[in-house]
Design an enzyme around this catalytic site. Sequence first.
Site, PDB file in Angstrom:
ATOM      1  N   LYS A 255       7.563  12.151   7.772  1.00  0.00           N
ATOM      2  CA  LYS A 255       6.758  11.569   6.690  1.00  0.00           C
ATOM      3  C   LYS A 255       5.359  12.180   6.727  1.00  0.00           C
ATOM      4  O   LYS A 255       4.668  12.092   7.737  1.00  0.00           O
ATOM      5  CB  LYS A 255       6.659  10.050   6.861  1.00  0.00           C
ATOM      6  CG  LYS A 255       5.609   9.383   5.958  1.00  0.00           C
ATOM      7  CD  LYS A 255       5.571   7.855   6.094  1.00  0.00           C
ATOM      8  CE  LYS A 255       4.401   7.231   5.334  1.00  0.00           C
ATOM      9  NZ  LYS A 255       4.319   5.762   5.474  1.00  0.00           N
ATOM     10  N   ASP A 260      -2.704   7.093   2.377  1.00  0.00           N
ATOM     11  CA  ASP A 260      -1.931   5.999   1.798  1.00  0.00           C
ATOM     12  C   ASP A 260      -2.854   4.854   1.373  1.00  0.00           C
ATOM     13  O   ASP A 260      -3.291   4.059   2.199  1.00  0.00           O
ATOM     14  CB  ASP A 260      -0.902   5.498   2.845  1.00  0.00           C
ATOM     15  CG  ASP A 260       0.021   4.435   2.270  1.00  0.00           C
ATOM     16  OD1 ASP A 260      -0.001   4.217   1.035  1.00  0.00           O
ATOM     17  OD2 ASP A 260       0.778   3.829   3.054  1.00  0.00           O
ATOM     18  N   LYS A 267      -3.662  -1.505  -0.782  1.00  0.00           N
ATOM     19  CA  LYS A 267      -3.926  -2.100   0.530  1.00  0.00           C
ATOM     20  C   LYS A 267      -5.301  -2.756   0.543  1.00  0.00           C
ATOM     21  O   LYS A 267      -6.209  -2.275  -0.140  1.00  0.00           O
ATOM     22  CB  LYS A 267      -3.951  -1.001   1.606  1.00  0.00           C
ATOM     23  CG  LYS A 267      -2.614  -0.434   1.982  1.00  0.00           C
ATOM     24  CD  LYS A 267      -2.785   0.624   3.067  1.00  0.00           C
ATOM     25  CE  LYS A 267      -1.460   1.272   3.413  1.00  0.00           C
ATOM     26  NZ  LYS A 267      -0.473   0.365   4.009  1.00  0.00           N
ATOM     27  N   ASP A 337       3.516   0.447  -1.924  1.00  0.00           N
ATOM     28  CA  ASP A 337       3.013   0.740  -0.574  1.00  0.00           C
ATOM     29  C   ASP A 337       4.160   1.087   0.383  1.00  0.00           C
ATOM     30  O   ASP A 337       3.931   1.560   1.481  1.00  0.00           O
ATOM     31  CB  ASP A 337       2.207  -0.460  -0.057  1.00  0.00           C
ATOM     32  CG  ASP A 337       1.328  -0.103   1.126  1.00  0.00           C
ATOM     33  OD1 ASP A 337       1.185   1.104   1.408  1.00  0.00           O
ATOM     34  OD2 ASP A 337       0.781  -1.034   1.757  1.00  0.00           O
ATOM     35  N   ARG A 341       9.188   5.592   2.825  1.00  0.00           N
ATOM     36  CA  ARG A 341      10.655   5.606   2.791  1.00  0.00           C
ATOM     37  C   ARG A 341      11.169   6.324   1.538  1.00  0.00           C
ATOM     38  O   ARG A 341      12.270   6.845   1.539  1.00  0.00           O
ATOM     39  CB  ARG A 341      11.185   4.169   2.897  1.00  0.00           C
ATOM     40  CG  ARG A 341      10.777   3.274   1.783  1.00  0.00           C
ATOM     41  CD  ARG A 341      10.986   1.806   2.106  1.00  0.00           C
ATOM     42  NE  ARG A 341       9.947   1.288   3.016  1.00  0.00           N
ATOM     43  CZ  ARG A 341       9.903   0.031   3.467  1.00  0.00           C
ATOM     44  NH1 ARG A 341      10.854  -0.824   3.115  1.00  0.00           N
ATOM     45  NH2 ARG A 341       8.941  -0.365   4.267  1.00  0.00           N
TER      46      ARG A 341
END
Length: 490
Positions: A255, A260, A267, A337, A341
């Site tokens: 990853k 992020d 967040k 968020d 994956r």
Amino acid sequence: MRITKSAFKPETDLLIPVFQGQSPEGMQSMFSELPFQLSDVFKSDFKGETGELHIHYEAGRRFFFLGMGNKTGFGPVYKTTRQFSAKHGKKLKKSLGLYLAHLIERPETLAEAVINGLLTGTYQIGAWKTDDQPEHPLSHHEAEIQVYHPSIGDEYFVALANRALIVAESQIRILDLMNTPSNIKTPTYMAEWAEESGGNHGFKVTVLSDDAIWENNLMALAAVNRGSEEPARFIIMEYVPEVTENCPSVGLVGKAITYDTGGLSIKPSDSMSYMKSDMGGAAAILGAFEAAVRLEMPLRLTAVIPVTDNLVDSMSIKPGDIINSYSGKTIEVLNTDAEGRLILADGLAYMVKNHQVDYLLDLATLTGATVRTLGSQAGGLFSNDDALAAMLEESGQESGERLWRFPLWDEYGDDLKSDTADVKNISRSPVAGHIFAAKFLEVFIDKHPRWAHLDVAGVCFGDTEFGKEKSGTAYGIRLLIGFFEKITSA
Ligand code: BES
Ligand code: ZN
Ligand code: ZN
């Protein structure tokens, strides 16, 4: 940097690691070359506790007695020495003797741990400071470590010194990459880093950019990238050793979210500040890949690294959107968020479709749930193969880069069933988030029989000896190299 095995030389400063409970009387005979009585030294309060330092001055030389505590494994010795090197580097000279003659059990492992720790501890975090930074003496091009241990064989010594040096160089490069901020470390920068490494060390690197990402149907990666000004990249690295007969093959998927924010499922600001490190899984793979190639390890390696940041924009994917993916499966994105994956779904599906690998590993800073469960003491391990899990756990124990295994029971998968698409990217359950994340990934491995997912969110970035803020730890490089050693010597 030269690392030599030498006869006892009376002229250099000496580092002498001492384990707790090694009594001065018992050791005196092993220290017969030292020009003083150990009992004089141990009249001080020195107990050999982890990180304890006693400096003895004699005839213009320094003797650094460094406490190692009572854990004699590679991991703790590496860590203590790395901390010593980082904290006390200023006291060292560019030539250092390592006195190891008193280490009887597994001296090769301890020698490698100490050398690796000393070298990785030379890392300097202030890359963007404009004042001249003092150089660590052991980073000097003429630096030398002279190891004194009469019974380590010459051939074995050359191998361990070479491994310590190469691994340390990769670790330093990865510390640097982890600590580089995302305004510099764009997906393009990551791809160029990989290309440069491939060029320098002789492995193949292919980078898919803009159109190629669409043409290859890497739609989950493209979806996460929608909110970003920086175009995504999809890095493929391939290494084939000279002799391929009976070589195991490993596929590594990492990853690489260069930042992020959470996307529209944004967040809170305190948990956002560390998110330049959300490429820690990929970083471990880049470091281990480079080191394995330089060590000419007898295995085939393929790495796939999808790279993007996860930002907020009117173009961003929205919670509730349904996206396509490389595998052809549709994904309902209920939380933007949970983006790691999504890009791993494409990375894993691409790997299993295009490369036949004996072992399939992915590494990712995937969930806060892993951090809440294990803190910074271990990464989370998920695997559908007990033998693979055991090898990884063992390598984790040996390297000090530990893993703790969690289950992948079918029942967890039920929570990921979507009403409208093939799968949804989160469970609505407030607990066991790391397991749901792993179950999501499992959907995209096409039933590969030897798969392991390593959730490294809590371990690849944290408190270190290099600075006051959290920073890269280089977690994963030693762990993977140890795993490669296991499958190549099996
Ligand atoms: N990058 C984070 C995970 C993370 C958390 C890494 C803390 C390092 C430290 C990941 O993309 C994420 O945000 N995961 C969410 C998933 C949730 C929305 C289901 C999480 O774990 O909170
Ligand atoms: Zn996230
Ligand atoms: Zn993330």
